[in-house]
Design a protein around this motif. Sequence first.
Motif, PDB file in Angstrom:
ATOM      1  N   GLY A 144       0.847  -1.122   0.088  1.00  0.00           N
ATOM      2  CA  GLY A 144      -0.052  -0.145  -0.030  1.00  0.00           C
ATOM      3  C   GLY A 144       0.796   1.185   0.077  1.00  0.00           C
ATOM      4  N   ALA A 145       1.988   1.242   0.421  1.00  0.00           N
ATOM      5  CA  ALA A 145       2.950   2.501   0.271  1.00  0.00           C
ATOM      6  C   ALA A 145       3.195   2.671  -1.287  1.00  0.00           C
ATOM      7  CB  ALA A 145       4.207   2.319   0.995  1.00  0.00           C
ATOM      8  N   PRO A 146       3.509   3.866  -1.783  1.00  0.00           N
ATOM      9  CA  PRO A 146       3.712   4.149  -3.006  1.00  0.00           C
ATOM     10  C   PRO A 146       4.881   3.544  -3.728  1.00  0.00           C
ATOM     11  CG  PRO A 146       4.040   6.427  -1.634  1.00  0.00           C
ATOM     12  CD  PRO A 146       3.760   5.064  -0.844  1.00  0.00           C
ATOM     13  N   GLY A 147       5.274   2.454  -3.445  1.00  0.00           N
ATOM     14  CA  GLY A 147       6.392   2.020  -3.977  1.00  0.00           C
ATOM     15  C   GLY A 147       6.686   0.661  -3.319  1.00  0.00           C
ATOM     16  N   GLY A 148       7.122  -0.295  -3.865  1.00  0.00           N
ATOM     17  CA  GLY A 148       7.468  -1.697  -3.164  1.00  0.00           C
ATOM     18  C   GLY A 148       8.809  -1.615  -2.128  1.00  0.00           C
ATOM     19  N   HIS A 149       9.778  -0.282  -2.577  1.00  0.00           N
ATOM     20  CA  HIS A 149      10.848  -0.276  -1.619  1.00  0.00           C
ATOM     21  C   HIS A 149      10.274   0.341  -0.502  1.00  0.00           C
ATOM     22  CE1 HIS A 149       9.843   3.488  -3.783  1.00  0.00           C
ATOM     23  NE2 HIS A 149      10.738   4.039  -2.993  1.00  0.00           N
ATOM     24  N   LEU A 150       9.343   1.186  -0.427  1.00  0.00           N
ATOM     25  CA  LEU A 150       8.705   1.652   0.830  1.00  0.00           C
ATOM     26  C   LEU A 150       8.179   0.628   1.739  1.00  0.00           C
ATOM     27  CD1 LEU A 150       7.633   4.996  -0.843  1.00  0.00           C
ATOM     28  CD2 LEU A 150       9.806   4.645   0.468  1.00  0.00           C
ATOM     29  N   ASP A 151       7.284  -0.307   1.201  1.00  0.00           N
ATOM     30  CA  ASP A 151       6.633  -1.325   1.905  1.00  0.00           C
ATOM     31  C   ASP A 151       7.652  -2.138   2.398  1.00  0.00           C
ATOM     32  OD1 ASP A 151       3.952  -0.862   0.967  1.00  0.00           O
ATOM     33  OD2 ASP A 151       4.429  -2.097  -0.781  1.00  0.00           O
ATOM     34  N   ASP A 152       8.999  -2.256   1.819  1.00  0.00           N
ATOM     35  CA  ASP A 152       9.954  -2.973   2.213  1.00  0.00           C
ATOM     36  C   ASP A 152      10.653  -2.249   3.373  1.00  0.00           C
ATOM     37  OD1 ASP A 152      11.763  -5.570   1.499  1.00  0.00           O
ATOM     38  OD2 ASP A 152      13.423  -4.067   1.695  1.00  0.00           O
ATOM     39  N   GLN A 153      10.735  -1.141   3.589  1.00  0.00           N
ATOM     40  CA  GLN A 153      11.445  -0.360   4.763  1.00  0.00           C
ATOM     41  C   GLN A 153      10.453  -0.518   5.968  1.00  0.00           C
ATOM     42  OE1 GLN A 153      11.930   3.791   3.585  1.00  0.00           O
ATOM     43  NE2 GLN A 153      13.329   3.247   1.824  1.00  0.00           N
TER      44      GLN A 153
END
Length: 167
Positions: A144-153
């Motif tokens: 749901g974050a604007p990018g998988g890298h942010l979901d990952d964080q």
Amino acid sequence: MRSNLRLGTFAILLAASAVQAQTPAPAVRTEKNISLALANQIAAEAVAACAANGYNVAATVVDRAGTVRAVQRADNAGPHTLASSERKAWTSASAKSPTQAMMEGAQKNPGAANLVYLPGVLLLGGGVPVKSGNEVIGAVGVGGAPGGHLDDQCANAAIEKIKGQLG
């Protein structure tokens, strides 16, 4: 005398190795797995980590077999976030690998790109294994974050918060 002693010792070690190699594995295995309490805590920490950055997400935690143990969905998180978080968690648990790394590997390796055709696999950042020592006991998926890298964080921040409980 000394060489006879060495040969005798070597023969005993060799015989012990042969017996050990022929001994069948135990019929019952002992495995570590994630508890409901810890799964709930990880899901809450992941949602909170993303909320602190203004992202409304869902977090799903699965056990070592990929079975859902806990789900949290932030207020205003889109309905699609539930499915993506669950698929990321399942993919990470089944492969025992972060989905961000799997996605990057699939982009660089045409053979690995075929992973997207396996039912249930989602190669987007945001799925992270939960480990106790070197043993994967589950995984968390965030969507749901604007990018998988942010979901990952957010997933990694949640694991960082509870790492002292992983023994």
